[in-house]
Design an enzyme around this catalytic site. Sequence first.
Site, PDB file in Angstrom:
ATOM      1  N   HIS A 150      31.071   0.286  14.770  1.00  0.00           N
ATOM      2  CA  HIS A 150      31.972   0.048  13.645  1.00  0.00           C
ATOM      3  C   HIS A 150      31.272  -0.783  12.578  1.00  0.00           C
ATOM      4  CE1 HIS A 150      34.607   0.780  17.113  1.00  0.00           C
ATOM      5  NE2 HIS A 150      35.498   1.248  16.245  1.00  0.00           N
ATOM      6  N   LYS A 177      30.861   7.699  18.860  1.00  0.00           N
ATOM      7  CA  LYS A 177      31.900   7.355  17.895  1.00  0.00           C
ATOM      8  C   LYS A 177      31.317   6.405  16.843  1.00  0.00           C
ATOM      9  CE  LYS A 177      36.214   4.843  17.160  1.00  0.00           C
ATOM     10  NZ  LYS A 177      37.221   3.926  17.741  1.00  0.00           N
ATOM     11  N   LYS A 321      41.285  13.804 -15.937  1.00  0.00           N
ATOM     12  CA  LYS A 321      41.517  15.108 -16.556  1.00  0.00           C
ATOM     13  C   LYS A 321      40.466  15.458 -17.609  1.00  0.00           C
ATOM     14  CE  LYS A 321      46.430  15.280 -15.491  1.00  0.00           C
ATOM     15  NZ  LYS A 321      47.782  15.593 -15.958  1.00  0.00           N
ATOM     16  N   ASP A 381      49.401  21.642 -17.406  1.00  0.00           N
ATOM     17  CA  ASP A 381      50.322  20.565 -17.796  1.00  0.00           C
ATOM     18  C   ASP A 381      51.164  20.970 -18.995  1.00  0.00           C
ATOM     19  OD1 ASP A 381      49.706  18.628 -15.888  1.00  0.00           O
ATOM     20  OD2 ASP A 381      48.015  17.859 -17.036  1.00  0.00           O
TER      21      ASP A 381
END
Length: 564
Positions: A150, A177, A321, A381
């Site tokens: 981790h 893991k 956008k 849109d």
Amino acid sequence: MQPQPTRQVIASAAPSTSYPTTVASPSQETTYIVTSVTASTVAEFLLEVQEAAASGVDIIELRLDFLTDFNPERDLDTILAASPLPFIVTYRPTWEGGNYSGPEPQRLAALKYAALRGAPYVDVEFKAAQLFFADAYEVPLSTKVILSYHDFKATPEAATLAVLAEKMRVAGADIVKIAAMANNVTDAARMLRLLEARSGPMIALSMGEKGSITRLLAGKYGGYLTFAALSPDRSSAPGQPTIAQLRGLYALGRQGPGTMLFGILGNPVSHSRSPLIHNTAFQHIGFDAVYVPLLVDDLPSFLDAFQTDDFAGFSVTIPHKEAALAAASIAHPLAAQIGAANTLIRLPTPEPSPSSDGSSSNSSSSSSSGTKPQWKAYNTDCSAAISAIERGLVAAAGKAGGGGSSSGSGGSGKGQASPLQGKMVVVIGAGGAGKALALGAVSKGATVLIANRGFERAQALAASIGPAARAVPWESLQSGEVSGDVLANSTSVGMAPLDGISPVPASVTAKFSVVFDAVYTPLWTRLLCDAGTAVRRWWTAFRCLLVRLSTSSSCSRDSRLQLS
């Protein structure tokens, strides 16, 4: 390097118990869903085990380090016997993000005892692997050892991850893991690439919202398992989805290498209803695809990180956008005119072209040569918002004339004048969404006033549209000097973390017949609540979202080749 055998079949002095097992071979196709039991007392722990077993998961993780009254000799057998499902025994120390702060020998002894008693899996920290495997005869082969690593601060580079995974396998991991904090969604891309290149069973997860796709898409990329929470407030790691989300919304059990991917790019993005709407539609029509939320800081960096054919298309929201249009190699004329895109569709990879000797060249293949995928930009849109506003005007006119609401119809049909003809529309915001609203309103015969905190940007937008649009000072809108027929908010004010706030005072809202808000989460923004209080006709953006979905069919027709 090949993993070296570290254990042998042994006969234990402590007889093992036969527990349910889901241990699978490296060729396993199923990705298991795991939830963690984290109660603090043994009595509560046993109850939570039963709750977890009834939740629909495949495996239960027993987080012994959360117990404050745990005595291995007294309690371990009782806890193991309580689970009707296969389980992982985890006893995480504080130095690896857990809660256990006692002596290390006692901790490892409890894990070994669990293995000897027949636990299907035990989770051992990679840093403790040498001590855990010090005596090869103490860990039976019947228990699969998950060696875990981790990093709660950052995600290592790709080369470092690959070396780490190999070292863990050599150290004795049956299942590798690796979980690391994603500070950028591009970190999640590295973890998914690691999972694709695995040499054996692997769990590769990114922590945090920016890495959530590693958990949601573990089935597509071949993860051995992924973790999910019993409820949103009970996650055992940052960024965990719930069991219901994984099983239902993201259809983990049906994911595979051929599953197509779509997503919504934004910041923030957790509020979006788009995954719910799209995934429900995909499942209804039997389309093998998943639609995920993508918290993106920088759009070009994200597209660079996902240069393979992983994603077939994206919805795009604030604040990307304009960047989406810039990233596209082809733009629909309306998107180019607006200067912003809310949809990106990956263009088909060209067929390999024959070379002079008759062989085929695949230099244009994004998946085999590293050539970037090409995107086409659309803007839906405009049509969605204008259609919703037109319906709102028709409904408001019907109400004023005693005709009642006609929310299911309206708009401008062929040969009909738009309800916006001759109306005054005040647009709040001068970004991509504001420009889409302003252009759409002008195209329907309306006059548009644009108010933005930065007056220069409002002026620039008005100038780009033409004489039917002009900028008004922000202060004039706030004071009530500006009024009209339609008030349209294109900013993120009203959405978290600005929820509960309206871009204008309630006294200003009362001056308009129709109020439109581009924010749809929450459904009732402060702006719309004010509009409702003023007994005016409001029209929320949720209708706009549904209209946008229907108008996006033109995008899918252009991209039928890669979606089929």
